[in-house]
Design a protein around this motif. Structure first.
Motif, mmCIF file in Angstrom:
data_model
loop_
_atom_site.group_PDB
_atom_site.id
_atom_site.type_symbol
_atom_site.label_atom_id
_atom_site.label_comp_id
_atom_site.label_asym_id
_atom_site.label_seq_id
_atom_site.Cartn_x
_atom_site.Cartn_y
_atom_site.Cartn_z
ATOM 1 N N PRO A 81 83.676 53.169 77.165
ATOM 2 C CA PRO A 81 85.011 53.325 76.573
ATOM 3 C C PRO A 81 84.936 53.937 75.171
ATOM 4 C CG PRO A 81 84.715 51.115 77.489
ATOM 5 C CD PRO A 81 83.367 51.765 77.482
ATOM 6 N N GLY A 82 85.863 54.843 74.912
ATOM 7 C CA GLY A 82 85.948 55.435 73.584
ATOM 8 C C GLY A 82 84.923 56.509 73.302
ATOM 9 N N LYS A 83 84.048 56.791 74.248
ATOM 10 C CA LYS A 83 83.022 57.820 74.074
ATOM 11 C C LYS A 83 83.454 59.109 74.788
ATOM 12 C CE LYS A 83 80.308 54.833 72.000
ATOM 13 N NZ LYS A 83 80.000 54.911 70.564
ATOM 14 N N PRO A 84 82.921 60.251 74.346
ATOM 15 C CA PRO A 84 83.386 61.531 74.914
ATOM 16 C C PRO A 84 82.673 61.961 76.204
ATOM 17 C CG PRO A 84 81.876 61.962 73.115
ATOM 18 C CD PRO A 84 82.030 60.463 73.185
ATOM 19 N N TRP A 85 81.907 61.056 76.828
ATOM 20 C CA TRP A 85 81.134 61.470 78.004
ATOM 21 C C TRP A 85 82.009 61.827 79.199
ATOM 22 C CZ3 TRP A 85 76.579 62.847 76.688
ATOM 23 C CH2 TRP A 85 75.957 62.215 75.600
ATOM 24 N N TRP A 86 83.276 61.404 79.162
ATOM 25 C CA TRP A 86 84.200 61.762 80.238
ATOM 26 C C TRP A 86 84.376 63.272 80.360
ATOM 27 C CZ3 TRP A 86 88.301 64.677 78.687
ATOM 28 C CH2 TRP A 86 88.632 64.633 77.338
ATOM 29 N N ILE A 87 83.954 64.003 79.329
ATOM 30 C CA ILE A 87 84.046 65.471 79.385
ATOM 31 C C ILE A 87 83.281 66.015 80.582
ATOM 32 C CG2 ILE A 87 83.370 67.600 78.195
ATOM 33 C CD1 ILE A 87 83.995 66.195 75.552
ATOM 34 N N SER A 88 82.150 65.376 80.925
ATOM 35 C CA SER A 88 81.386 65.806 82.095
ATOM 36 C C SER A 88 82.241 65.693 83.357
ATOM 37 C CB SER A 88 80.125 64.948 82.252
ATOM 38 O OG SER A 88 79.415 65.311 83.421
ATOM 39 N N LEU A 397 76.551 72.927 83.345
ATOM 40 C CA LEU A 397 76.908 72.248 82.110
ATOM 41 C C LEU A 397 77.327 70.802 82.381
ATOM 42 C CD1 LEU A 397 77.300 72.440 79.071
ATOM 43 C CD2 LEU A 397 79.627 73.294 79.480
ATOM 44 N N GLY A 398 78.116 70.598 83.434
ATOM 45 C CA GLY A 398 78.515 69.243 83.798
ATOM 46 C C GLY A 398 77.326 68.384 84.188
ATOM 47 N N ALA A 399 76.392 68.966 84.968
ATOM 48 C CA ALA A 399 75.191 68.224 85.377
ATOM 49 C C ALA A 399 74.300 67.923 84.182
ATOM 50 C CB ALA A 399 74.420 69.022 86.425
ATOM 51 N N LEU A 400 74.228 68.842 83.221
ATOM 52 C CA LEU A 400 73.417 68.635 82.014
ATOM 53 C C LEU A 400 73.950 67.459 81.202
ATOM 54 C CD1 LEU A 400 71.245 69.499 79.963
ATOM 55 C CD2 LEU A 400 72.917 71.111 79.019
ATOM 56 N N ILE A 401 75.263 67.411 80.990
ATOM 57 C CA ILE A 401 75.861 66.312 80.222
ATOM 58 C C ILE A 401 75.629 64.990 80.940
ATOM 59 C CG2 ILE A 401 78.021 65.348 79.353
ATOM 60 C CD1 ILE A 401 79.028 68.232 79.034
ATOM 61 N N MET A 402 75.777 64.995 82.263
ATOM 62 C CA MET A 402 75.570 63.776 83.045
ATOM 63 C C MET A 402 74.143 63.262 82.900
ATOM 64 S SD MET A 402 74.166 62.413 86.017
ATOM 65 C CE MET A 402 73.788 63.840 87.014
ATOM 66 N N ALA A 403 73.145 64.165 82.985
ATOM 67 C CA ALA A 403 71.749 63.762 82.890
ATOM 68 C C ALA A 403 71.424 63.209 81.500
ATOM 69 C CB ALA A 403 70.831 64.945 83.220
ATOM 70 N N VAL A 404 71.932 63.872 80.466
ATOM 71 C CA VAL A 404 71.713 63.389 79.101
ATOM 72 C C VAL A 404 72.352 62.003 78.913
ATOM 73 C CG1 VAL A 404 72.251 63.790 76.667
ATOM 74 C CG2 VAL A 404 71.497 65.688 78.110
ATOM 75 N N TYR A 405 73.540 61.833 79.456
ATOM 76 C CA TYR A 405 74.235 60.547 79.357
ATOM 77 C C TYR A 405 73.427 59.433 80.004
ATOM 78 C CZ TYR A 405 77.608 56.878 80.543
ATOM 79 O OH TYR A 405 78.243 55.678 80.703
ATOM 80 N N LEU A 406 72.996 59.652 81.243
ATOM 81 C CA LEU A 406 72.253 58.607 81.953
ATOM 82 C C LEU A 406 70.895 58.350 81.337
ATOM 83 C CD1 LEU A 406 73.056 59.362 85.703
ATOM 84 C CD2 LEU A 406 73.776 57.384 84.371
ATOM 85 N N GLY A 407 70.268 59.398 80.846
ATOM 86 C CA GLY A 407 68.932 59.234 80.291
ATOM 87 C C GLY A 407 68.902 58.568 78.933
ATOM 88 N N TRP A 408 69.987 58.746 78.131
ATOM 89 C CA TRP A 408 69.913 58.311 76.745
ATOM 90 C C TRP A 408 71.067 57.435 76.259
ATOM 91 C CZ3 TRP A 408 65.505 59.396 74.111
ATOM 92 C CH2 TRP A 408 64.682 60.386 74.655
#
Length: 455
Positions: A81-88, A397-408
């Motif tokens: 919540p409140g984080k910008p990861w929904w952009i993915s 780009l969407g897959a990149l953001i998703m991988a960074v999110y899950l990894g970190w």
């Protein structure tokens, strides 16, 4: 808003998820990429990319969907919540909708060619053109694609078929349709494959497809194979996050991901086993496979050299229509799930809100191949711009953001919890999958993304 819909059975879950992955890319993009990048050398790298990198990304999207239990955007919002990861997730929804604008058009072409195959019109001679030649089918395709009313009418029929299934919901619509259509797809594939094995030079075609020349494995081949793996598995467009939200708590995500990936690869490989024996047997080795030309020119040319061409062509375009329909349904479901969950809309209004604008948008995309071909965006027609933007930018780009999110940045233990079903099952692959998502996958997606912008 949480998603309360679920697939009712393991078979339905697999059939629907395989249907979301198997599509036109398996039938026309895979053989074209294989032919352009060394035959079996490309196949070998492609299989490795699916297993090593495609499966981890698929598991990541499944995990976000089931844990968030919502659409592609709100799943991220519920988890962080409140984080910008929904952009993915937002990129996935935009990507999937843009894909629909031209995917419906190509699906309409498929239905038209099915009609022409059954009626025999596809193989009718064209005045002034040598019968049975490449020019016969190339001219027929160009005349049809550049037309006005027939392509649009078949596109509208496709939209209507998708709407009829989607309005019935997850279990009665998507799952029930997939339980019928996916076995039909594999049955037709096997029939066509058995027939291809009896062609005069089938052995030469199989050797080209299965005997790798390792000297042809280059960085370009590896990048193309990785891109094909992501494209064929429908990664980075929100589809698997949406379908993951329909998984039950006891679904084994790892087993599901491997099953779906292997069946998706099986479709691509069976298609290769159909086309390359035909190419070798009928002297088409010099032809360059390229997207639509492969499906609507090369395949008809192969069938025209076979006994009872109407039969084999009809079976093939039934196969292609099934693949196009199941993929179109899954791609549209991404936006429908968002409208249903985020705006608390009922199923039918949400479906209409998503599909009705496509009557106009897909019509414009269709007309851009003919009377509106002068309407260009950075040198692309409307049809080509949607294709290039989604494949080259939005998906990676969407897959990149998703991988960074899950990894970190994902909640601690999210992937471990999802891959072990809350610790109820043992999963030795959880640690390797997390390592790939954290360190390897983002780098590779970034390489594909940058390379695709300059290729």
């Amino acid at each position: 808003m949480a998603n309360n819909s679920e697939f009712s059975s393991k078979l339905g879950l697999i059939a629907a998820t395989v249907g979301s992955a198997v599509g036109l890319g398996n039938v026309w993009r895979f053989p074209a990429e294989t032919q352009a990048h060394g035959g079996a050398a490309f196949l070998l790298v492609y299989v490795a990319c699916v297993i090593l990198f495609g499966v981890p990304v698929m598991l990541g999207e499944f995990s976000i969907g089931r844990a968030g239990k919502s659409d592609a955007i709100d799943s991220y919002r519920r988890l962080s919540p409140g984080k910008p990861w929904w952009i993915s997730g937002f990129l996935g929804i935009v990507c999937s909708y843009l894909i629909l604008t031209f995917y419906m058009v190509v699906s309409g072409w498929t239905l038209e060619y099915l009609y022409q195959s059954i009626s025999g019109e596809l193989f009718a001679p064209i005045p002034g053109v040598e019968e049975g030649s490449n020019l016969q089918f190339a001219d027929r395709m160009q005349e049809y694609v550049a037309g006005v009313w027939p392509p649009m009418i078949w596109t509208w029929i496709t939209i209507g078929l998708c709407g009829a299934v989607l309005c019935m919901g997850v279990q009665k619509g998507i799952e029930r349709a997939s339980n019928i259509l996916m076995p039909l797809l594999f049955l037709i594939l096997i029939i066509l494959c058995v027939n291809a094995m009896n062609l005069p030079k089938a052995a030469e075609g199989l050797e080209y497809f299965f005997k790798p020349d390792f000297s042809k494995i280059t960085p370009k081949v590896c990048i193309s194979a990785l891109g094909q793996a992501f494209f064929s598995l429908s990664l980075g467009m929100g589809t698997l996050i949406t379908y993951g939200s329909y998984f039950r708590k006891d679904t084994n995500l790892t087993r599901t991901a491997f099953t779906v990936s292997l069946l998706d690869m099986a479709v691509a490989i069976l298609v290769g086993m159909i086309i390359f024996p035909g190419v070798m047997s009928f002297g088409l080795q010099g032809e360059s496979f390229d997207g639509s030309a492969l499906v609507f020119v090369t395949f008809p040319e192969i069938f025209n050299n076979m006994w009872c061409p109407q039969l084999w062509s009809s079976l093939f375009f039934i196969l292609l229509a099934v693949a196009a329909l199941t993929s179109s349904i899954s791609i549209a479901e991404v936006s429908i799930a968002y409208f249903s969950g985020h705006f608390n809309m009922k199923r039918v209004p949400a479906t209409c809100a998503v599909l009705l604008p496509l009557v106009l948008l897909s019509s414009l995309s269709s007309l851009s191949n003919g009377v509106l071909s002068d309407w260009t965006i950075c040198g692309y027609t409307i049809f080509g711009a949607c294709d290039a933007l989604t494949a080259n930018i939005l998906m990676p780009l969407g897959a990149l953001i998703m991988a960074v999110y899950l990894g970190w940045f994902a909640p601690k233990g999210l992937m471990q919890d999802q891959l072990t079903n809350g610790g109820t099952i043992r999963n030795r692959l959880a640690v390797p999958v997390m390592f790939l998502l954290k360190w390897v996958t983002p780098l590779l997606i970034l390489v594909i993304f940058i390379t695709s912008l300059f290729m």
